[in-house]
Design an enzyme around this catalytic site. Structure first.
Site, PDB file in Angstrom:
ATOM      1  N   ALA A  41      -2.883 -54.539   5.714  1.00 56.48           N
ATOM      2  CA  ALA A  41      -1.647 -53.768   5.582  1.00 56.48           C
ATOM      3  C   ALA A  41      -0.786 -54.284   4.436  1.00 56.48           C
ATOM      4  O   ALA A  41      -0.462 -55.472   4.387  1.00 56.48           O
ATOM      5  CB  ALA A  41      -0.849 -53.811   6.880  1.00 56.48           C
ATOM      6  N   GLY A  46       0.514 -62.104   4.910  1.00 56.90           N
ATOM      7  CA  GLY A  46      -0.812 -62.516   4.455  1.00 56.90           C
ATOM      8  C   GLY A  46      -1.339 -61.630   3.350  1.00 56.90           C
ATOM      9  O   GLY A  46      -1.906 -62.109   2.361  1.00 56.90           O
ATOM     10  N   CYS A  47      -1.136 -60.338   3.481  1.00 56.74           N
ATOM     11  CA  CYS A  47      -1.642 -59.405   2.474  1.00 56.74           C
ATOM     12  C   CYS A  47      -0.879 -59.537   1.161  1.00 56.74           C
ATOM     13  O   CYS A  47      -1.450 -59.388   0.088  1.00 56.74           O
ATOM     14  CB  CYS A  47      -1.585 -57.977   3.007  1.00 56.74           C
ATOM     15  SG  CYS A  47      -2.700 -57.735   4.413  1.00 56.74           S
ATOM     16  N   THR A  48       0.405 -59.841   1.246  1.00 57.79           N
ATOM     17  CA  THR A  48       1.196 -60.072   0.037  1.00 57.79           C
ATOM     18  C   THR A  48       0.711 -61.339  -0.664  1.00 57.79           C
ATOM     19  O   THR A  48       0.524 -61.354  -1.880  1.00 57.79           O
ATOM     20  CB  THR A  48       2.696 -60.166   0.369  1.00 57.79           C
ATOM     21  OG1 THR A  48       3.103 -58.920   0.956  1.00 57.79           O
ATOM     22  CG2 THR A  48       3.526 -60.446  -0.869  1.00 57.79           C
ATOM     23  N   ALA A  51      -2.654 -60.477  -2.321  1.00 59.27           N
ATOM     24  CA  ALA A  51      -2.496 -59.573  -3.470  1.00 59.27           C
ATOM     25  C   ALA A  51      -1.898 -60.314  -4.666  1.00 59.27           C
ATOM     26  O   ALA A  51      -2.368 -60.155  -5.804  1.00 59.27           O
ATOM     27  CB  ALA A  51      -1.615 -58.386  -3.083  1.00 59.27           C
TER      28      ALA A  51
END
Length: 157
Positions: A41, A46-48, A51
């Site tokens: 998401a 974590g995804c930030t 990325a």
């Protein structure tokens, strides 16, 4: 659980909408090496982290001949906001029905805080110039993943 890919497998082709309003097809990237990373998401911690790690290492990946694609089940609008907010300079693709994630073995059963559910499994698949899988990593950690991936691909810092 979707069947996971392994080196030597043919990478399933796809065409998905990107955050910038274009569409990206894997077949159009034939002749280049492609890193496809699947994340649950946009705009979550974590995804930030993951990325931004890809963003910060993009020059070395590109220098080694790799194109990076981020793929999540988020809608294009959310991906566009995330991309702008984090100054991401590689395509983020929307796989809202998670068909591509499933084809790559990155959609399946997950467990979190004692609950079992279906969702996106943080994964990275590297596709070679001929369209075959050269590396497939599943259940990767957001933090430190890009450094490990670079080591696995033999890319110096």
């Amino acid at each position: 659980m979707s069947e996971r890919l392994a080196p030597g497998d043919s990478a399933p082709d796809f065409t998905l909408p990107a955050a910038d309003g274009t569409s990206v097809s894997l077949s159009a990237l034939r002749g280049t090496k492609v890193v496809i990373y699947f994340y649950p998401a946009a705009a979550t911690p974590g995804c930030t982290t993951e990325a931004c790690d890809f963003r910060d290492n993009l020059a070395s990946l590109k220098g080694a001949g790799y194109t990076v694609l981020g793929l999540s089940p988020d809608a294009v609008g959310k991906l566009a906001s995330f991309s702008e907010q984090e100054s991401l300079t590689f395509p983020l693709l929307s796989d809202e029905d998670h068909a591509v994630a499933a084809a790559y073995g990155a959609w399946g059963e997950k467990k979190n805080y004692g609950k079992t559910y279906e969702g996106l499994i943080r994964s990275t698949v590297v596709v070679d110039e001929e369209g075959s899988v050269s590396l497939a990593q599943y259940n990767v950690r957001a933090t430190g993943h890009v450094a490990k991936l670079r080591r696995d691909l033999g890319i110096d810092a």
